[in-house]
Design a protein around this motif. Structure first.
Motif, PDB file in Angstrom:
ATOM      1  N   PHE A   1       0.850  -1.190   0.102  1.00 57.63           N
ATOM      2  CA  PHE A   1      -0.032   0.028   0.066  1.00 57.63           C
ATOM      3  C   PHE A   1       0.828   1.322   0.001  1.00 57.63           C
ATOM      4  N   ASP A   2       0.556   2.261  -0.930  1.00 55.78           N
ATOM      5  CA  ASP A   2       1.167   3.539  -0.731  1.00 55.78           C
ATOM      6  C   ASP A   2       0.176   4.614  -1.116  1.00 55.78           C
ATOM      7  N   VAL A   3       0.324   5.820  -0.700  1.00 58.55           N
ATOM      8  CA  VAL A   3      -0.585   6.925  -0.708  1.00 58.55           C
ATOM      9  C   VAL A   3      -0.179   7.424  -2.203  1.00 58.55           C
ATOM     10  N   HIS A   4       0.573   7.256  -3.004  1.00 53.21           N
ATOM     11  CA  HIS A   4       0.778   7.660  -4.487  1.00 53.21           C
ATOM     12  C   HIS A   4       0.226   6.700  -5.461  1.00 53.21           C
ATOM     13  N   PRO A   5      -0.368   7.098  -6.556  1.00 50.52           N
ATOM     14  CA  PRO A   5      -0.855   6.452  -7.752  1.00 50.52           C
ATOM     15  C   PRO A   5       0.335   5.372  -8.159  1.00 50.52           C
TER      16      PRO A   5
ATOM     17  N   THR B   1       9.831  11.795 -12.722  1.00 48.02           N
ATOM     18  CA  THR B   1       8.763  11.220 -13.713  1.00 48.02           C
ATOM     19  C   THR B   1       7.449  12.507 -13.646  1.00 48.02           C
ATOM     20  N   LEU B   2       7.345  13.073 -12.365  1.00 42.74           N
ATOM     21  CA  LEU B   2       6.517  14.090 -12.068  1.00 42.74           C
ATOM     22  C   LEU B   2       6.428  15.289 -12.969  1.00 42.74           C
ATOM     23  N   VAL B   3       7.755  15.735 -12.685  1.00 39.85           N
ATOM     24  CA  VAL B   3       7.952  17.002 -13.259  1.00 39.85           C
ATOM     25  C   VAL B   3       8.162  16.913 -14.658  1.00 39.85           C
ATOM     26  N   LEU B   4       8.553  16.020 -15.519  1.00 38.41           N
ATOM     27  CA  LEU B   4       8.747  15.624 -16.974  1.00 38.41           C
ATOM     28  C   LEU B   4       7.254  15.682 -17.291  1.00 38.41           C
ATOM     29  N   ALA B   5       6.578  15.032 -16.659  1.00 41.03           N
ATOM     30  CA  ALA B   5       4.963  14.996 -17.192  1.00 41.03           C
ATOM     31  C   ALA B   5       4.350  16.328 -17.310  1.00 41.03           C
TER      32      ALA B   5
ATOM     33  N   SER C   1      -0.957  10.146 -12.588  1.00 35.74           N
ATOM     34  CA  SER C   1      -0.824   8.855 -11.856  1.00 35.74           C
ATOM     35  C   SER C   1       0.717   8.625 -11.313  1.00 35.74           C
ATOM     36  N   VAL C   2       1.406   9.774 -11.187  1.00 37.19           N
ATOM     37  CA  VAL C   2       2.728   9.722 -10.266  1.00 37.19           C
ATOM     38  C   VAL C   2       2.187  10.143  -8.953  1.00 37.19           C
ATOM     39  N   LYS C   3       1.667  11.268  -8.700  1.00 33.96           N
ATOM     40  CA  LYS C   3       1.300  11.693  -7.450  1.00 33.96           C
ATOM     41  C   LYS C   3       0.084  12.783  -7.570  1.00 33.96           C
ATOM     42  N   TYR C   4      -0.571  12.735  -6.677  1.00 33.71           N
ATOM     43  CA  TYR C   4      -1.996  13.469  -6.781  1.00 33.71           C
ATOM     44  C   TYR C   4      -1.823  14.859  -7.010  1.00 33.71           C
ATOM     45  N   VAL C   5      -0.513  15.356  -6.560  1.00 33.98           N
ATOM     46  CA  VAL C   5      -0.395  16.872  -6.924  1.00 33.98           C
ATOM     47  C   VAL C   5      -0.457  17.218  -8.538  1.00 33.98           C
ATOM     48  N   GLY C   6      -0.201  16.118  -9.217  1.00 32.82           N
ATOM     49  CA  GLY C   6      -0.305  16.231 -10.757  1.00 32.82           C
ATOM     50  C   GLY C   6      -1.614  16.702 -10.985  1.00 32.82           C
ATOM     51  N   LEU C   7      -2.439  16.994  -9.939  1.00 34.26           N
ATOM     52  CA  LEU C   7      -3.907  17.437 -10.544  1.00 34.26           C
ATOM     53  C   LEU C   7      -3.529  18.860 -10.661  1.00 34.26           C
TER      54      LEU C   7
ATOM     55  N   GLN D   1      -8.645   3.988  -3.486  1.00 32.35           N
ATOM     56  CA  GLN D   1      -8.834   5.369  -3.745  1.00 32.35           C
ATOM     57  C   GLN D   1      -8.998   5.847  -2.394  1.00 32.35           C
ATOM     58  N   LYS D   2     -10.115   5.478  -1.589  1.00 32.44           N
ATOM     59  CA  LYS D   2     -10.621   5.698  -0.375  1.00 32.44           C
ATOM     60  C   LYS D   2      -9.471   5.453   0.615  1.00 32.44           C
ATOM     61  N   ALA D   3      -8.864   4.615   0.734  1.00 32.95           N
ATOM     62  CA  ALA D   3      -7.731   4.330   1.653  1.00 32.95           C
ATOM     63  C   ALA D   3      -6.392   5.409   1.334  1.00 32.95           C
ATOM     64  N   MET D   4      -6.150   5.592   0.161  1.00 32.85           N
ATOM     65  CA  MET D   4      -5.226   6.600  -0.386  1.00 32.85           C
ATOM     66  C   MET D   4      -5.455   7.810   0.246  1.00 32.85           C
TER      67      MET D   4
END
Length: 767
Positions: free
Chosen positions: A97-101, A194-198, A237-243, A549-552
């Protein structure tokens, strides 16, 4: 010879015969318009070649700075303990389990699979040796290094595609190229590369899409729209801050749609059905398709992780039963009345516990307790954790299974007391009820109602059997409807530093969940322990996805505890705090996550300058002063404004978050600030103010074959190049000065460390 009144320096001279039959032939002059077009074409080709050469050089340098010494240190560094471990779990196919996608972690697993790694090493501790454990760590680190290098190239391409001059492109890309934070974060097994490049790709692809706005629904138009959506999907899909990237692109799209809705558009008004097509296309490409890609990575995640693992406890029993080798498939037992149980809190892992000691008469804040027997949470399993489960109706028949929503009493075997909750404040929470234990005489007499509890199984049906391990449940006090709850703050010495147990009025909270871990009273040879092998169950993908999703989201919101290297958003633009990643005392080497101060301070300063320029321009326009030509203002507001919007949407939302925050959260916003810096370098040092007269040159000018625009650009570009070289020189100096902290070598003396504590950075080995 007579001459016409054509002004001197005209494009052509006329032949005027002086006498009949006399032929006057003037010397031929070149067609200046054709020469100008040819010169412009050649200049364009030369400029494009220069741009390509600069891109190749910057890309090569990006790979050098990211890969140089990437094998050092050959130990686990900082959050590599998490993301390296997750890659190993993927390769072993054990559920975690991890909090990131999952997308960024799947890439690491793919890299490990490519090099034949089997996932045997679990990255347990910072400082564990990769060499001794035979881990292909350089291959893992190569992935973010490649992505980080490509981020530099994409930054350059964003500026080029937006039409900025070569110095502006170089400045923006160089600030990322020579930034110690970007280098440090992309040389380790971390997700941010990955996040910054995306995020950067989403900006580039949208710019390419927007430039095709006059060719709607063409193949290229669709291509860049879908690619923009794909980049956005990879981002979230890497981190939710990608929103935040969705907010950036979404804001630009809304402005574009608002313009398309204008009935007075220069290109002609769109009908409502035509506007609907534009809206639907963007909704499909930037919302529906990214969501499908997002779901796809979770499908891959669930498909790979089909074995029981360390993430089981975060999921419901139904979810856990979809995993092979799951403990519930082997150890789950039906619980019957008069069984003795050990009950454990799902979140904190503390056992429900009691002992002879009583609550003190008064607590530290002066409140009075019931002085009843203490009921606490205890981390270790012993006989004081044994509770016998009794029927509420007193029926002494054995062999009856306990069902969901049954009313029961819990008897503490060691003290022969019955669990009770009542309207007395708990030690730490005046709003929560105290849990205690009373004699059987009181429990069945005057306190009978206060000892009744309901077994409420999570997601359980009405007649669902209460089971060990498999049944996650809440113990609801029947009269008051509060849920038994605990937390990690230890009680004072009178409670032996154990956990407080109290009644939580917020019954729906997931932190109220408990698990009946075992039945100690059940002998090994009991028929209930001899169960036939159970098959792995299936569960619909969307049910699994919603549950995860709920758990994350829940556990992400719970990351509020303090961390020695956490920081606040107001500290990031000015680089007031870094993060210690790794140290080695013998060699005095350390990796300290810190940006290039000179580059960050310049970028942050120019963000303020940009805001000042826009405000000054607006005030000037209000007073009837138009200081900028249309083209310059359009670029300032649209192109540079888009970069500023990207910075703002990737920065200000962090002020609304209550979770742990670190400097690396600013990296996407920093890339956007570098784009603003490059754009302002051009605005300040290479203003494009040539009018139509200067484009074609003054009549009779000194050189008819070179336009005034080219001569003007040649002069003004000198300032831009000087500014460019100055910025790069300062950035190189900052990069080199902090290089030992970024690459982890060489070790520094006390004096050298103190020199680098510019703003009181908490560096190691400073004494």
């Amino acid at each position: 010879m007579a001459r016409s009144s054509t002004p001197q320096g005209s494009l052509r001279q006329r032949n005027v015969g002086s006498k009949k039959g006399e032929s006057t032939v003037s010397s031929p002059e070149p067609d200046i318009s054709k020469l100008a077009k040819a010169t412009q074409k050649k200049t364009k080709v030369d400029n494009e070649r220069d741009y390509k050469i600069a891109l190749a050089i910057i890309t090569a340098l990006a790979f050098v700075t990211r890969f140089w010494g990437i094998s050092h240190p050959n130990e686990v560094v900082f959050d590599e303990v998490h993301f390296g471990k997750f890659a190993s779990y993927y390769l072993e196919r054990t559920y975690f389990f991890d909090v990131h996608p999952p997308f960024g972690k799947l890439l690491f697993a793919f890299m490990g699979w490519l090099v034949g790694y089997d996932g045997h090493f679990h990255f347990e501790n910072i400082g564990d040796s990769y060499i001794d454990n035979k881990v292909p760590y350089v291959a893992f680190r190569a992935l973010p290094a490649i992505l980080g290098a490509l981020t530099v190239s994409v930054t350059y391409l964003i500026m080029w595609e937006s039409g900025y001059s070569l110095p502006a492109c170089i400045v923006a890309a160089s600030l990322v190229l020579l930034d110690n934070a970007h280098i440090g974060q992309t040389r380790l097994i971390l997700l941010d590369a990955t996040l910054v490049l995306a995020m950067a790709c989403s900006l580039l692809f949208y710019i390419k899409f927007y430039k095709l706005r006059h060719q709607p629904f063409s193949k290229k138009w669709w291509k860049w729209l879908i690619l923009t959506g794909f980049a956005l999907s990879c981002d979230i899909s890497v981190k939710y801050v990608g929103l935040f990237a969705f907010v950036t692109i979404g804001s630009a799209v809304l402005i574009d749609l608002w313009d398309l809705l204008d009935v007075n558009r220069a290109k002609g008004a769109l009908s409502i059905p035509e506007f609907g097509k534009h809206f639907a296309a963007r909704a499909f490409g930037l919302i529906i398709m990214p969501f499908i890609f997002y779901l796809f990575w979770f499908q891959v995640h669930f498909t790979i992780l089909n074995r029981s693992g360390p993430g089981d406890d975060f999921m419901t029993p139904e979810f856990q039963e979809t995993l092979s080798d799951n403990v519930m498939l082997a150890n789950s037992l039906d619980i019957q009345y008069y069984d003795t149980l050990t009950i454990r809190h799902k979140e904190t892992k503390a056992y429900l516990h009691s002992h002879e000691d009583h609550y003190p008469l008064r607590y530290d804040d002066g409140r009075v307790s019931s002085q009843g027997q203490q009921v606490t949470g205890y981390p270790y399993n012993d006989t004081n954790n044994h509770w016998q489960i009794l029927p509420a109706d007193g029926n002494q028949e054995t062999g009856r299974n306990i069902l969901n929503h049954d009313l029961v009493r819990l008897r503490h075997l060691a003290t022969d007391k019955i669990l009770l909750s009542h309207d007395v404040a708990s030690p730490y929470y005046p709003t929560n009820q105290e849990f205690t234990a009373v004699s059987a005489e009181d429990a069945l007499g005057k306190r009978a109602n206060d000892t009744l509890f309901e077994i409420r199984i999570e997601h359980g049906k009405k007649k669902h059997n209460f089971k060990t391990v498999a049944s996650h449940f809440k113990l609801i006090h029947n009269p008051s409807k509060v849920a038994m709850w605990t937390h990690t703050k230890p009680l004072p010495d009178w409670g032996y530093k154990q956990q407080e147990i109290n009644g939580n009025k917020q019954v729906a909270a997931s932190s109220n969940v408990w698990v009946a871990e075992d039945i100690p009273s059940l002998a090994e040879g009991d028929p209930r322990r001899n169960k036939p092998e159970r098959k792995v169950k299936s569960m619909a993908f969307l049910r699994k996805w919603f549950e995860l999703q709920k758990a994350m989201f829940y556990h992400n919101s719970r990351l509020t505890s303090s961390h020695p290297y956490s920081s606040h958003p107001y500290q990031w633009p000015f680089l007031l705090r870094g993060v210690s990643f790794w140290t080695q005392a013998d060699t005095r080497q350390q990796i300290y996550f810190l940006g290039n101060p000179f580059g960050w301070w310049l970028a942050s300063s120019l963000l303020a300058v940009y805001a000042g320029i826009v405000m000054a321009d607006q005030v000037s326009l209000r007073r009837g002063i138009d200081a900028l030509d249309h083209r310059t203002r359009s670029r300032l507001y649209n192109s540079t404004g888009f970069f500023f919007l990207a910075w703002a949407t990737h920065y200000f939302p962090f002020y609304l978050m209550g979770r742990q925050l670190f400097l690396h959260h600013y990296l996407p916003a920093h890339v956007a600030s570098c784009l603003v810096t490059g754009a302002l370098i051009e605005f300040i040092f290479n203003p494009d103010t040539a009018d139509e007269e200067s484009i074609y040159g003054p009549r009779g000018g000194p050189n008819k074959h070179v336009s005034a625009r080219e001569r003007f650009a040649g002069r003004s570009m000198k300032g831009a190049w000087i500014a460019c070289l100055t910025v790069i020189s300062i950035a190189i100096a900052g990069w080199y000065f902090f290089l030992p902290l970024t690459y982890g070598y060489p070790g520094l003396s006390v004096e050298q460390v103190k020199m680098r504590k510019l703003l009181g950075y908490d560096l190691h080995f400073a004494k």
